[in-house]
Scaffold this motif. Sequence first.
Motif, short mmCIF file in Angstrom:
data_model
loop_
_atom_site.label_atom_id
_atom_site.label_comp_id
_atom_site.label_asym_id
_atom_site.label_seq_id
_atom_site.Cartn_x
_atom_site.Cartn_y
_atom_site.Cartn_z
N ASP A 119 -4.24 -0.63 3.91
CA ASP A 119 -5.39 -0.81 4.78
C ASP A 119 -5.35 -2.18 5.43
O ASP A 119 -4.67 -3.11 4.97
N ALA A 120 -6.12 -2.33 6.50
CA ALA A 120 -6.06 -3.52 7.34
C ALA A 120 -6.76 -4.73 6.75
O ALA A 120 -6.86 -5.77 7.41
N ASP A 121 -7.24 -4.61 5.50
CA ASP A 121 -7.80 -5.78 4.83
C ASP A 121 -7.14 -6.03 3.47
O ASP A 121 -7.60 -6.86 2.69
N SER A 126 -5.17 1.96 -4.36
CA SER A 126 -4.84 2.51 -3.04
C SER A 126 -3.68 1.80 -2.34
O SER A 126 -2.77 2.46 -1.84
N PRO A 127 -3.66 0.45 -2.26
CA PRO A 127 -2.57 -0.17 -1.49
C PRO A 127 -1.22 -0.14 -2.18
O PRO A 127 -0.23 -0.60 -1.59
N THR A 128 -1.15 0.39 -3.39
CA THR A 128 0.15 0.40 -4.08
C THR A 128 0.84 1.76 -4.04
O THR A 128 1.99 1.86 -4.45
N ALA A 129 0.18 2.79 -3.56
CA ALA A 129 0.76 4.14 -3.61
C ALA A 129 1.89 4.29 -2.59
O ALA A 129 1.72 3.99 -1.40
N MET A 133 -1.16 2.06 8.58
CA MET A 133 -2.29 1.16 8.45
C MET A 133 -3.39 1.57 9.43
O MET A 133 -3.21 1.49 10.64
N ALA A 134 -4.49 2.06 8.90
CA ALA A 134 -5.65 2.38 9.74
C ALA A 134 -6.47 1.12 9.95
O ALA A 134 -6.70 0.35 9.01
N ALA A 135 -6.91 0.89 11.18
CA ALA A 135 -7.64 -0.33 11.50
C ALA A 135 -8.84 0.00 12.37
O ALA A 135 -8.70 0.62 13.43
N HIS A 136 -10.02 -0.42 11.93
CA HIS A 136 -11.24 -0.27 12.73
C HIS A 136 -12.02 -1.57 12.64
O HIS A 136 -12.55 -1.93 11.59
N ASP A 137 -12.07 -2.30 13.75
CA ASP A 137 -12.78 -3.58 13.83
C ASP A 137 -12.38 -4.50 12.67
O ASP A 137 -13.23 -5.10 12.00
N ALA A 138 -11.09 -4.61 12.45
CA ALA A 138 -10.57 -5.38 11.31
C ALA A 138 -9.84 -6.64 11.77
O ALA A 138 -8.95 -7.12 11.08
#
Length: 208
Positions: A87-89, A151-154, A7-12
């Motif tokens: 992803d973080a959202d 994307s979030p299902t792969a 999980m990549a997170a930037h200001d999330a």
Amino acid sequence: RPVSVVMAAHDAEETLRASVESALGQSEERLELIVVDDGSRIPVAEVLADARDERLRIIRHPRNRGLPQARNTGLRHARGRFLAQLDADDLWLPGYASTLLPCFDDPAIGLAYSNARLLGHPDGQELSIQDASVHPMDEFPKFAEQNPVPSPTAMMRIDAVRAVGGYLSWAGPALDYHLYAKLIAAGWRFAYVDTPLAWYRWPAAERG
């Protein structure tokens, strides 16, 4: 643990906790979650300071390096046999991992994916995939027309991902599409489960 979740997170910080909880709340508990803090102004370690789960690891980039580099950092540290990207959202339903893992009983399958529900689609579209009859989509030239994988299902064989070089560092928004295309070119087949197993949050300008 068979599954490594990156999980990549930037200001999330507004959505991060819910995404983390959806990963750690899987009915398939044999997973690790690697959150890569990609130079967030509020460090992820502070946002998740009260998280108590041995499966959670946080790795921080001192400056923002972008999504492909963050994903590759997670890939380098992953210890599972399968890689999932959340992803973080975005969010998973509790049965995401347990539903997709059996697809890999077929040794020809390098990637498995499912349908996803959409949050905030500008036209009110509810599902990412409208026509299940054309899936799994894993052959050229059809695959070249669009990225058919939400994307979030792969979920992918981690050795296959590493063998094709991981995420292209300068691919930008096309990083997933490029990786999937490399897997197909390497001879891997895809599997599709026609059930919404994730929530994908439609990109909004205020979230960058």
